[in-house]
Write an enzyme that holds these catalytic residues in place. Structure first.
Site, PDB file in Angstrom:
ATOM      1  N   LYS A 171      -0.605  15.362  11.711  1.00 32.27           N
ATOM      2  CA  LYS A 171       0.099  15.282  10.430  1.00 32.27           C
ATOM      3  C   LYS A 171       1.470  15.966  10.510  1.00 32.27           C
ATOM      4  O   LYS A 171       2.464  15.449   9.973  1.00 32.27           O
ATOM      5  CB  LYS A 171      -0.746  15.901   9.323  1.00 32.27           C
ATOM      6  CG  LYS A 171      -1.901  15.032   8.892  1.00 32.27           C
ATOM      7  CD  LYS A 171      -2.601  15.658   7.689  1.00 32.27           C
ATOM      8  CE  LYS A 171      -3.537  14.680   7.039  1.00 32.27           C
ATOM      9  NZ  LYS A 171      -4.023  15.161   5.736  1.00 32.27           N
ATOM     10  N   GLU A 215       8.409   6.999   7.642  1.00 32.08           N
ATOM     11  CA  GLU A 215       7.522   7.334   6.519  1.00 32.08           C
ATOM     12  C   GLU A 215       6.258   6.483   6.532  1.00 32.08           C
ATOM     13  O   GLU A 215       5.158   6.989   6.266  1.00 32.08           O
ATOM     14  CB  GLU A 215       8.261   7.168   5.184  1.00 32.08           C
ATOM     15  CG  GLU A 215       7.464   7.669   4.000  1.00 32.08           C
ATOM     16  CD  GLU A 215       7.165   9.147   4.061  1.00 32.08           C
ATOM     17  OE1 GLU A 215       5.970   9.518   3.948  1.00 32.08           O
ATOM     18  OE2 GLU A 215       8.113   9.943   4.211  1.00 32.08           O
ATOM     19  N   ALA A 230       0.833  -1.208   0.000  1.00 30.30           N
ATOM     20  CA  ALA A 230       0.000   0.000   0.000  1.00 30.30           C
ATOM     21  C   ALA A 230       0.867   1.257   0.000  1.00 30.30           C
ATOM     22  O   ALA A 230       0.568   2.221  -0.715  1.00 30.30           O
ATOM     23  CB  ALA A 230      -0.938  -0.005   1.203  1.00 30.30           C
ATOM     24  N   ALA A 231       1.924   1.249   0.790  1.00 29.09           N
ATOM     25  CA  ALA A 231       2.820   2.406   0.834  1.00 29.09           C
ATOM     26  C   ALA A 231       3.466   2.635  -0.531  1.00 29.09           C
ATOM     27  O   ALA A 231       3.563   3.773  -0.998  1.00 29.09           O
ATOM     28  CB  ALA A 231       3.883   2.215   1.908  1.00 29.09           C
ATOM     29  N   GLU A 282      -1.518   9.960   8.409  1.00 29.51           N
ATOM     30  CA  GLU A 282      -2.231  10.761   7.411  1.00 29.51           C
ATOM     31  C   GLU A 282      -3.484  10.045   6.917  1.00 29.51           C
ATOM     32  O   GLU A 282      -4.534  10.670   6.733  1.00 29.51           O
ATOM     33  CB  GLU A 282      -1.309  11.103   6.247  1.00 29.51           C
ATOM     34  CG  GLU A 282      -0.243  12.114   6.619  1.00 29.51           C
ATOM     35  CD  GLU A 282       0.644  12.514   5.455  1.00 29.51           C
ATOM     36  OE1 GLU A 282       0.478  11.964   4.343  1.00 29.51           O
ATOM     37  OE2 GLU A 282       1.505  13.376   5.652  1.00 29.51           O
ATOM     38  N   TYR A 297     -10.633  21.059   8.292  1.00 30.33           N
ATOM     39  CA  TYR A 297      -9.472  21.349   9.131  1.00 30.33           C
ATOM     40  C   TYR A 297      -9.838  21.215  10.607  1.00 30.33           C
ATOM     41  O   TYR A 297     -10.878  21.678  11.062  1.00 30.33           O
ATOM     42  CB  TYR A 297      -8.947  22.768   8.869  1.00 30.33           C
ATOM     43  CG  TYR A 297      -7.797  23.100   9.793  1.00 30.33           C
ATOM     44  CD1 TYR A 297      -6.526  22.615   9.533  1.00 30.33           C
ATOM     45  CD2 TYR A 297      -7.996  23.845  10.943  1.00 30.33           C
ATOM     46  CE1 TYR A 297      -5.474  22.894  10.394  1.00 30.33           C
ATOM     47  CE2 TYR A 297      -6.947  24.123  11.814  1.00 30.33           C
ATOM     48  CZ  TYR A 297      -5.694  23.634  11.537  1.00 30.33           C
ATOM     49  OH  TYR A 297      -4.661  23.889  12.386  1.00 30.33           O
ATOM     50  N   HIS A 298      -8.949  20.581  11.336  1.00 34.20           N
ATOM     51  CA  HIS A 298      -9.044  20.526  12.794  1.00 34.20           C
ATOM     52  C   HIS A 298      -7.625  20.658  13.328  1.00 34.20           C
ATOM     53  O   HIS A 298      -6.688  20.045  12.802  1.00 34.20           O
ATOM     54  CB  HIS A 298      -9.670  19.212  13.255  1.00 34.20           C
ATOM     55  CG  HIS A 298     -10.009  19.206  14.720  1.00 34.20           C
ATOM     56  ND1 HIS A 298      -9.066  19.012  15.696  1.00 34.20           N
ATOM     57  CD2 HIS A 298     -11.184  19.391  15.354  1.00 34.20           C
ATOM     58  CE1 HIS A 298      -9.638  19.074  16.884  1.00 34.20           C
ATOM     59  NE2 HIS A 298     -10.927  19.300  16.710  1.00 34.20           N
ATOM     60  N   GLN A 301      10.140   6.968  -3.348  1.00 38.36           N
ATOM     61  CA  GLN A 301      11.418   7.657  -3.522  1.00 38.36           C
ATOM     62  C   GLN A 301      12.421   7.211  -2.453  1.00 38.36           C
ATOM     63  O   GLN A 301      13.587   6.936  -2.755  1.00 38.36           O
ATOM     64  CB  GLN A 301      11.209   9.168  -3.458  1.00 38.36           C
ATOM     65  CG  GLN A 301      10.403   9.714  -4.608  1.00 38.36           C
ATOM     66  CD  GLN A 301       9.897  11.121  -4.354  1.00 38.36           C
ATOM     67  OE1 GLN A 301      10.005  11.662  -3.250  1.00 38.36           O
ATOM     68  NE2 GLN A 301       9.324  11.733  -5.385  1.00 38.36           N
ATOM     69  N   LEU A 358      31.281   1.472   1.870  1.00 38.70           N
ATOM     70  CA  LEU A 358      31.759   2.588   2.682  1.00 38.70           C
ATOM     71  C   LEU A 358      32.186   2.183   4.095  1.00 38.70           C
ATOM     72  O   LEU A 358      33.086   2.795   4.662  1.00 38.70           O
ATOM     73  CB  LEU A 358      30.676   3.662   2.778  1.00 38.70           C
ATOM     74  CG  LEU A 358      30.345   4.408   1.495  1.00 38.70           C
ATOM     75  CD1 LEU A 358      29.129   5.306   1.694  1.00 38.70           C
ATOM     76  CD2 LEU A 358      31.540   5.233   1.041  1.00 38.70           C
TER      77      LEU A 358
END
Length: 128
Positions: A96, A71, A25-26, A78, A88-89, A35, A50
């Site tokens: 968020k 994330e 789902a992500a 979200e 909006y609240h 990304q 490294l």
């Protein structure tokens, strides 16, 4: 009282399935996660070259994983807030923003740890 459900190996199998569905789902719905996944793969491979020892390898590997964990949690927050409503609240906005802050902190940790290890390994700074 505990919720009745699967136990033992069946519970582990079901939990693994739910985790797979969450990652899927992500990847499907969250551009930032896609990304960061690509970047994580590159960083995981680069860390093999490294790191000078196992401690450095663990530190280099931890960054991308912490970012991806943050994330996924941010995306979950979200999704829950958006499920409740679009109006909006203050508390929704705060939730968020805090989720976003967690991702930012994880990214900052990653940049600092990678930067310090690379600078140390290439003689730019010396901690001895």
């Amino acid at each position: 009282m505990a919720k009745p459900g699967a136990t033992g190996v069946i519970r582990i199998i079901k939990a693994t399935k739910y985790s797979y569905l969450g990652i899927r789902a992500a990847l499907k719905h969250e551009a930032a996660f896609r990304q960061e996944s690509v970047l994580a793969i590159i960083m995981i491979i680069a860390s093999m070259f490294l790191a000078k020892n196992v401690e450095q390898l663990v530190l280099l590997l931890s960054g991308p994983f912490i970012v991806m964990i943050a994330e996924v949690l941010n995306s979950a927050i979200e999704a829950i807030v958006d499920r409740i409503g679009n109006e909006y609240h203050e508390l929704s906005g705060r939730a968020k923003d805090m989720g976003s802050a967690a991702v930012f902190i994880a990214l900052t940790y990653t940049v600092i740890s990678w930067g310090l290890i690379i600078m140390s390994n290439y003689g730019i700074i010396d901690f001895n």
